[in-house]
Design a protein around this motif. Structure first.
Motif, mmCIF file in Angstrom:
data_model
loop_
_atom_site.group_PDB
_atom_site.id
_atom_site.type_symbol
_atom_site.label_atom_id
_atom_site.label_comp_id
_atom_site.label_asym_id
_atom_site.label_seq_id
_atom_site.Cartn_x
_atom_site.Cartn_y
_atom_site.Cartn_z
ATOM 1 N N ALA A 32 0.827 -1.203 0.000
ATOM 2 C CA ALA A 32 0.000 0.000 0.000
ATOM 3 C C ALA A 32 0.862 1.253 0.000
ATOM 4 C CB ALA A 32 -0.934 -0.009 1.209
ATOM 5 N N ASN A 51 -7.133 6.159 1.672
ATOM 6 C CA ASN A 51 -8.099 5.716 2.677
ATOM 7 C C ASN A 51 -7.765 4.351 3.274
ATOM 8 O OD1 ASN A 51 -10.212 7.914 2.337
ATOM 9 N ND2 ASN A 51 -10.140 7.115 0.251
ATOM 10 N N LEU A 52 -6.826 3.638 2.663
ATOM 11 C CA LEU A 52 -6.523 2.282 3.119
ATOM 12 C C LEU A 52 -5.094 2.136 3.615
ATOM 13 C CD1 LEU A 52 -8.330 0.341 0.244
ATOM 14 C CD2 LEU A 52 -9.137 0.666 2.585
ATOM 15 N N SER A 105 -5.139 -4.332 0.478
ATOM 16 C CA SER A 105 -5.581 -2.943 0.424
ATOM 17 C C SER A 105 -5.848 -2.471 -1.001
ATOM 18 C CB SER A 105 -4.511 -2.047 1.066
ATOM 19 O OG SER A 105 -3.252 -2.272 0.455
ATOM 20 N N THR A 107 -7.493 -1.178 -4.389
ATOM 21 C CA THR A 107 -8.573 -0.207 -4.587
ATOM 22 C C THR A 107 -9.300 -0.402 -5.916
ATOM 23 O OG1 THR A 107 -7.048 1.372 -5.626
ATOM 24 C CG2 THR A 107 -7.329 1.526 -3.223
ATOM 25 N N LYS A 135 -9.750 -5.157 8.984
ATOM 26 C CA LYS A 135 -9.149 -3.823 8.865
ATOM 27 C C LYS A 135 -9.732 -3.072 7.680
ATOM 28 C CE LYS A 135 -4.712 -5.184 10.910
ATOM 29 N NZ LYS A 135 -3.261 -5.431 10.632
ATOM 30 N N LYS A 136 -9.929 -3.787 6.578
ATOM 31 C CA LYS A 136 -10.462 -3.118 5.393
ATOM 32 C C LYS A 136 -11.915 -2.720 5.588
ATOM 33 C CE LYS A 136 -10.036 -3.226 0.411
ATOM 34 N NZ LYS A 136 -9.414 -3.926 -0.733
ATOM 35 N N ALA A 139 -11.946 0.377 7.612
ATOM 36 C CA ALA A 139 -11.514 1.532 6.825
ATOM 37 C C ALA A 139 -12.620 2.005 5.885
ATOM 38 C CB ALA A 139 -10.259 1.184 6.041
ATOM 39 N N ILE A 140 -13.340 1.046 5.292
ATOM 40 C CA ILE A 140 -14.438 1.397 4.390
ATOM 41 C C ILE A 140 -15.541 2.120 5.154
ATOM 42 C CG2 ILE A 140 -16.292 0.442 2.966
ATOM 43 C CD1 ILE A 140 -14.299 -1.808 2.184
ATOM 44 N N SER A 143 -14.529 5.696 6.000
ATOM 45 C CA SER A 143 -14.318 6.604 4.881
ATOM 46 C C SER A 143 -15.616 6.877 4.134
ATOM 47 C CB SER A 143 -13.290 6.001 3.903
ATOM 48 O OG SER A 143 -13.268 6.718 2.687
ATOM 49 N N LEU A 146 -15.153 6.048 0.342
ATOM 50 C CA LEU A 146 -15.259 4.645 -0.054
ATOM 51 C C LEU A 146 -16.680 4.118 0.115
ATOM 52 C CD1 LEU A 146 -11.987 3.093 1.458
ATOM 53 C CD2 LEU A 146 -12.374 3.972 -0.853
#
Length: 368
Positions: A32, A51-52, A105, A107, A135-136, A139-140, A143, A146
């Motif tokens: 990433a 964002n990731l 990660s 996109t 974790k993803k 993060a989504i 954000s 996202l």
């Protein structure tokens, strides 16, 4: 010269040894950060990678030019293949599915969903270890950028205690793909009480970006065969494609240094042994009855498959003093792709699936 640990892309979270999983999962952060560095330097655009990123990434120094260039070449090659696959599906008058195994990660879903081919995408499935998918998913959810692209908030659902996430076109699944596919993939892609994540009737592309080299060959073969068998039940003429990006040919002096560097990080490569040279790469697809398979090293892609104008542009982004080392590293990474057609009696293909692949670049012509 001493090659760095694998620098060009998403490295799988699937090791052959559980005690090595943590070390391999950590390399997704490296991937990433490498992509973010290349974006910051202007090699390509990716408005979503920020964002990731791991926390504190804004304080990380840029990656060296060697890593930025390698990340760029890998991205250009895979992006071109994915875009062509979507265009071929569109030529069939169908939507397309993409399954990214060991997605980390990445996109790509967001990039496709905000681009000109967004309406071609029917379903995008990302698969990884539960630690990574959790974790993803977090993060989504954090954000707005996202999550807004996924759809209305009421149509976005977490699953598996926050390790999975489902939206109308996007599915994030916590799966250890080393496990028997009937158990791991079958149950996750066809969950009880929820519509299937995958249809056997639509053209489908599998993405393996630095994944299979970290698995035992018997495990990766089982994954391939499961998908081959899954689409054999299709009621329509359809196509299954695959893209594998990973290192190979690690039995020469430079490759052995790469192996030793990885072992120092607790990372083993059980899947590298069958692919000791370039000619062996297409066999991964051909032995599973794919109709065709081809491969290119990143060195060859950089040399002949990126336009001279684009190479000229990136040459001005930063000074590259490590040309010899760059060529050596790029020569040990390859993109391999394969396609398998499932024709049905009385049905014909509208798209020319045999044309799918990377094609040598030509200089652009400009009017005076």
């Amino acid at each position: 010269m001493h090659p760095r640990p694998p620098p060009f892309g998403n490295i799988s979270r699937h090791s052959g040894h559980p005690e090595g999983d943590a070390a391999i999962r950590q390399t997704d952060s490296d991937a990433a950060l490498a992509r973010y560095s290349a974006v910051q330097k202007g090699y390509f655009t990716d408005p979503f990678i920020k964002n990731l990123l791991p926390r504190g990434s804004q304080y990380q120094p840029p990656r060296p030019p060697l890593i930025n260039v390698g990340t760029y070449v890998r991205s250009e090659g895979i992006d071109a293949l994915v875009d062509q696959w979507l265009d071929l599906a569109s030529a069939e008058g169908k939507q397309c599915q993409i399954v990214s195994l060991g997605a980390g990660s990445d996109t790509r879903f967001w990039r496709i969903s905000t681009g000109p081919r967004k309406d071609v995408l029917a379903s995008y499935v990302e698969i990884d270890f539960p630690d990574n998918t959790m974790k993803k998913a977090m993060a989504i959810r954090k954000s707005r950028e996202l999550s807004n692209i996924l759809g209305a908030p009421d149509n976005i659902q977490l699953s598996g205690g926050g390790t999975g996430l489902h939206a109308p076109k996007y599915h994030l699944l916590p799966i250890d793909i080393r496990k028997p596919p009937a158990e791991a993939l079958g149950r996750a892609l066809h969950p009880e009480g929820r519509p299937p994540c995958l249809s056997s009737d639509l053209p489908t592309l599998l993405l393996f970006e630095c994944v299979l080299v970290y698995m035992k060959p018997t495990e990766s073969d089982a994954v391939f065969q499961w998908f081959v068998d899954y689409f054999s039940s299709s009621n329509a003429s359809t196509a299954l494609g695959g893209i594998v990006y990973e290192m190979f040919g690690l039995n020469d002096p430079f490759g052995r240094v790469m192996l030793n560097n990885l072992k120092a990080r607790n990372v083993d490569l059980p899947g590298a042994e069958p692919y000791h040279n370039f000619a062996s790469l297409p066999q991964r697809f051909l032995r599973h009855s794919f109709n065709a398979s081809h491969a290119l090293t990143l060195r060859e892609i950089r040399k002949s498959y990126i336009s001279p104008q684009e190479l000229e542009r990136i040459s001005h982004l930063e000074m590259l003093d490590e040309v010899e080392e760059l060529d050596l590293v790029l020569e040990h990474y390859a993109i391999t792709w394969g396609v398998k057609l499932y024709p049905k009696t009385g049905q014909t293909y509208k798209g020319d699936w045999s044309s799918w692949g990377l094609h040598p670049a030509e200089a652009e012509e400009f009017d005076d």
